[in-house]
Design a protein around this motif. Structure first.
Motif: not given
Length: 137
Positions: A64-65, A68-69, A72-73, A81
């Motif tokens: 999921n991480f 993630t968009k 949102n980080l 990422s």
């Protein structure tokens, strides 16, 4: 459980996961040659693949991480990422070229199953990097 022990179990689970995927694909592609053993062998590899996916990526939240968009980080998570994606694309390009060489040099044909496995590999490789290095999110 200590952090070192968790990381070791994570690596073992990732290794089993990455081995069971091509083993499952090869088992399905050569299913007619296995005869009555096909269901046992394919079921074993499918079970290993699903079980290790759950423990390696789903339960830890790594999958999921990595999906993630970006909005949102935060900055630190973006850097983590980015490193994971850089590793994943490097490994995926090498695997894809090696697979193309194997297809060109043998009578191996690209099927839907092999294409799906490669697509899955492209999605899971960033989580593999994060799980293997024990990177904090």
């Amino acid at each position: 459980m200590s952090e070192i022990k968790k990381n070791r179990l994570q690596r073992i689970s990732i290794t089993i996961h990455l081995i069971s995927l091509p083993a499952l694909v090869c088992t399905i592609m050569t299913g007619d040659q296995l005869g009555s053993w096909f269901q046992i062998v394919a079921g074993t590899f499918l079970g290993l693949w699903m079980l290790t996916f759950y423990f390696s990526f789903n339960r830890t939240g790594l999958f999921n991480f990595t999906h993630t968009k970006v909005k949102n980080l935060d900055e630190r998570e973006l850097e983590v990422s980015r490193r994971a994606l850089r590793f994943a694309y490097s490994v995926f390009s090498i695997v894809a070229v090696l697979l193309l060489f194997c297809i060109a040099l043998t009578s191996l044909k690209v099927g839907v199953l092999m294409a799906a496995a490669m697509l899955y590999l492209a999605h899971v490789l960033p989580a593999v990097y994060l799980g293997w290095t024990g990177e904090k999110r």
